[in-house]
Each structure stands twice: as structure tokens, then as C-alpha cells.
Design a protein around this motif. Structure first.
Motif, PDB file in Angstrom:
ATOM      1  N   ASP A   1       9.196   1.111   4.999  1.00 45.24           N
ATOM      2  CA  ASP A   1       7.987   1.962   4.971  1.00 45.24           C
ATOM      3  C   ASP A   1       8.061   2.937   3.791  1.00 45.24           C
ATOM      4  O   ASP A   1       6.819   3.412   3.632  1.00 45.24           O
ATOM      5  CB  ASP A   1       8.547   2.768   6.371  1.00 45.24           C
ATOM      6  N   VAL A   2       8.858   2.839   2.873  1.00 44.95           N
ATOM      7  CA  VAL A   2       9.008   3.778   1.761  1.00 44.95           C
ATOM      8  C   VAL A   2       8.616   2.945   0.498  1.00 44.95           C
ATOM      9  O   VAL A   2       7.816   3.277  -0.097  1.00 44.95           O
ATOM     10  CB  VAL A   2      10.220   4.611   1.659  1.00 44.95           C
ATOM     11  N   THR A   3       9.224   1.774   0.436  1.00 44.53           N
ATOM     12  CA  THR A   3       9.199   1.004  -0.891  1.00 44.53           C
ATOM     13  C   THR A   3       8.196   0.129  -0.841  1.00 44.53           C
ATOM     14  O   THR A   3       7.356  -0.416  -1.969  1.00 44.53           O
ATOM     15  CB  THR A   3      10.610   0.215  -0.891  1.00 44.53           C
ATOM     16  N   GLY A   4       7.790  -0.525   0.305  1.00 45.40           N
ATOM     17  CA  GLY A   4       6.875  -1.561   0.423  1.00 45.40           C
ATOM     18  C   GLY A   4       7.465  -3.028   1.172  1.00 45.40           C
ATOM     19  O   GLY A   4       8.847  -3.013   1.198  1.00 45.40           O
ATOM     20  N   VAL A   5       6.375  -3.988   1.132  1.00 43.59           N
ATOM     21  CA  VAL A   5       6.928  -4.899   1.985  1.00 43.59           C
ATOM     22  C   VAL A   5       6.329  -6.304   1.466  1.00 43.59           C
ATOM     23  O   VAL A   5       5.109  -6.110   0.917  1.00 43.59           O
ATOM     24  CB  VAL A   5       6.910  -4.877   3.621  1.00 43.59           C
ATOM     25  N   SER A   6       6.793  -7.368   1.365  1.00 44.13           N
ATOM     26  CA  SER A   6       6.269  -8.654   1.079  1.00 44.13           C
ATOM     27  C   SER A   6       5.517  -9.330   2.122  1.00 44.13           C
ATOM     28  O   SER A   6       6.438  -9.495   3.326  1.00 44.13           O
ATOM     29  CB  SER A   6       7.038  -9.773   0.488  1.00 44.13           C
ATOM     30  N   VAL A   7       4.353  -9.559   2.244  1.00 46.51           N
ATOM     31  CA  VAL A   7       3.586 -10.211   3.443  1.00 46.51           C
ATOM     32  C   VAL A   7       3.196 -11.783   2.940  1.00 46.51           C
ATOM     33  O   VAL A   7       2.530 -11.787   1.752  1.00 46.51           O
ATOM     34  CB  VAL A   7       2.393  -9.310   3.669  1.00 46.51           C
ATOM     35  N   TYR A   8       3.186 -12.461   3.735  1.00 46.40           N
ATOM     36  CA  TYR A   8       2.715 -13.839   3.617  1.00 46.40           C
ATOM     37  C   TYR A   8       1.253 -14.348   3.526  1.00 46.40           C
ATOM     38  O   TYR A   8       0.563 -13.675   4.692  1.00 46.40           O
ATOM     39  CB  TYR A   8       3.390 -14.998   4.483  1.00 46.40           C
ATOM     40  N   ASP A   9       0.626 -14.617   2.540  1.00 43.73           N
ATOM     41  CA  ASP A   9      -0.898 -14.771   2.307  1.00 43.73           C
ATOM     42  C   ASP A   9      -1.102 -16.213   2.631  1.00 43.73           C
ATOM     43  O   ASP A   9      -0.824 -17.137   1.763  1.00 43.73           O
ATOM     44  CB  ASP A   9      -1.524 -14.325   1.133  1.00 43.73           C
TER      45      ASP A   9
END
Length: 320
Positions: free
Chosen positions: A82-90
Motif C-alpha cells: 500500500d506504500v510502495t506499490g504492487v505488480s499487477v498482471y496485464d
């Protein structure tokens, strides 16, 4: 740094302080410390009672710099992603895409940092130290300038996670605002119709100019005698019988960096011992670990720093 650059630095610094002082009344010294942390490319920890203007100071500082700024409200259920970000599958691109978190901003307000879990605190402090986020082996730089202003409330300890001493050491400066004086309080009350005093602030400097000022401050001269003085102060905190852990080398480096900015803000291209004395408490006090018996006796870290300053002789002549 040339005399002309030092003069420009001083004028610009005062303009920035005056701008923030329109919203944070009667606290010029604390505002100066906040800009010192920004231009020394460090991070600031504000610890004070509720309602003293910690969030207003952070928001005013962000409004003065023409860059991006985000606020993260720390809660016990906040995750590192929630702070650094996240990888999401496209699915369309058939690959993972990194979605940046709120930490990617010029100035980040970490509100009530001690309410988040140690895991989330560690994720934030890692970014502060490295100035980049690593997700799935890929590094992502947060840019320059980058400053975290963290706040914590020392009064309410229920449901909080105290920052360990090793993590406190990551903050360049720790200070507090305290309550305003009588005249400032009356002025605040007279403007009660204005719910947000920071809303009217206009940017006074670009992020590129902030980076230029940081580079200028890094070139301020520090004589060997002043460096020796800082080293002796650190050694005195380590040998003090009231401390279990004194000032580290990181603390000494932090004091040198801050003293350079403090000197430039006064139009000087060199550091004097008084710069070190002015900054010793906000830079060094939170890095001390007190002896248990001393804590029970009511001894505080700022008291030890003041005693060390009183017993350690400053240099009276240049060495190099």
C-alpha cells in the motif's frame, strides 16, 4: 560555494521559510529545521501532542515546493504494498505491470507512522534509505528531491508500534512544534473561518531548484577543526554513563550535512561551531539509547546533549 551563491541561497531559504510561516504561525525555527532536512536530502520526524500543527507543517512544506506530494495515513492494517506499490498482471500485454504507490512523490507525509505494523514501517524506511523501491527484482527510483515527513503522537500508545532505535537513526532530524505563543494563538483563532491555512500557499521553488540548492549546500566548506569537534561530541555521548548507546558515525555525518545547509541559509560558505551547537539536539538526541536506570530517574536525551555541549570545548581556530 561562491559568496554570490551563498547570498542567493540565503534569500531563497528565507523566502521558503516565510511562505510556510503564513500557515504555521510562530514556529519559524521548526520550519527552518524542516527545510534544512529537505536541502540536506534527509527525512524529518515530528513527534508532538495532537493539534499542534504537525500535519499542517508537512502540507505547507509540500505546497511550497512545486513537485508532487502524497499523504499516507498509517493504520495497523496498512500493507507494505500500500506504500510502495504492487505488480499487477496485464492480460492484454501478457506481462506484469508495476503500479506505483504513494511513496513516489517529492514530499511524502507519513501520518502517525507508529500506528503501522513493523513490516510496513520497515518497507517505508527501506525506501527512505535507498531512495528506490525494489519489486520482483526490479528497482524503481523515487526521484529527486525525495523527503519523508513522518509524524507520531507520543501520548496515545495503545495500538501503536514504537519505532526501534535503529529505525529512528534513519531520520536526519527529529523535532516538535509545541503549542504556539499567546500572540500566534490569538492570530490563529482570529482566522478560524479559514479551515485550511495551507490551501492559499503558492509554490515558491521547483524541484530542480531544490536539487540545485542541495548540491550547493554539499559544497559548503567544513574545517577539520569543526569535524574534530563533531567527533569529540559523538565520543562524549558514547562514554557518558547515562547512555547505553551513543551517537553513531551516521549521526556524525547527518550533523555535518545539516550544518552545511544551516551555514548556507545564513549566507556563509563555511561552517562554524555555532552551527553545530544549534543543530546538535534535533540531529543527535533521538539517536541516543539511555541506560535503564537513567530513564527511570527521568533523564532525557536532550539533557545529555546539552551537557555534552557544555563540557566539550569548541574549536577556537582553524586547522585546515
Amino acid at each position: 560555494m561562491t559568496p554570490e551563491q551563498a547570498g542567493w541561497f540565503r534569500e531563497t531559504f528565507e523566502t521558503l521559510v516565510d511562505n510556510v510561516s503564513q500557515a504555521v504561525l510562530g514556529k519559524q525555527h521548526t520550519v527552518r529545521l524542516a527545510f534544512t532536512a529537505l536541502l540536506a536530502e534527509g527525512h524529518l520526524l515530528l513527534e508532538d501532542a495532537p493539534g499542534t500543527g504537525k500535519t499542517s507543517l508537512a502540507r505547507s512544506l509540500a505546497a511550497t515546493v512545486q513537485g508532487t506530494h502524497n499523504r499516507i495515513q498509517f493504520t495497523p492494517d496498512l500493507l507494505p504494498s500500500d506504500v510502495t506499490g504492487v505488480s499487477v498482471y496485464d492480460q492484454g500485454q501478457n506481462r506484469f505491470e508495476f503500479h506505483r504507490g504513494p511513496i513516489f512523490a517529492s514530499i511524502v507525509l507519513a501520518d502517525e507512522i507508529n500506528r503501522a505494523s513493523p513490516k510496513t514501517q520497515s518497507a517505508l524506511l527501506e525506501v527512505m534509505e535507498e531512495s528506490r523501491v525494489t519489486v520482483d527484482g526490479e528497482p524503481y527510483a523515487v526521484g529527486r528531491p525525495f523527503m519523508v515527513i513522518a509524524t507520531q503522537n507520543p501520548i496515545e500508545q495503545a495500538g501503536t508500534y514504537r519505532l526501534p532505535e535503529a529505525q529512528l537513526d534513519r531520520f536526519l532530524l527529529k523535532t516538535s512544534l509545541g503549542y504556539p505563543d499567546h500572540a500566534s494563538t490569538v492570530q490563529i483563532l482570529a482566522g478560524s473561518a479559514t479551515r485550511d491555512r495551507t490551501a492559499g500557499l503558492r509554490p515558491r521553488i521547483t524541484t530542480d531548484a531544490v536539487a540545485d540548492m542541495a548540491d550547493m549546500a554539499a559544497d559548503v566548506h567544513v574545517d577539520d577543526a569543526v569535524l574534530d569537534y563533531i567527533s569529540r561530541l559523538a565520543e562524549a555521548t558514547r562514554t557518558d554513563t547515562r547512555t547505553r548507546l551513543g551517537v553513531s558515525v551516521r549521526g556524525c555525518l547527518a550533523l555535518v550535512r545539516c550544518a552545511k545547509v544551516w551555514a548556507a541559509a545564513q549566507g556563509r560558505a563555511f561552517v562554524v561551531p555555532d552551527d553545530v551547537k544549534d543543530l546538535a539536539e534535533p540531529v543527535l538526541a533521538h539517536r541516543l539509547v539511555l541506560d535503564v536506570e537513567s530513564e527511570f530517574a527521568g533523564v532525557t536525551a536532550p539533557e545529555i546533549i546539552q551537557d555534552v555541549l557544555a563540557t566539550t570545548a569548541p574549536p577556537v581556530e582553524r586547522v585546515g
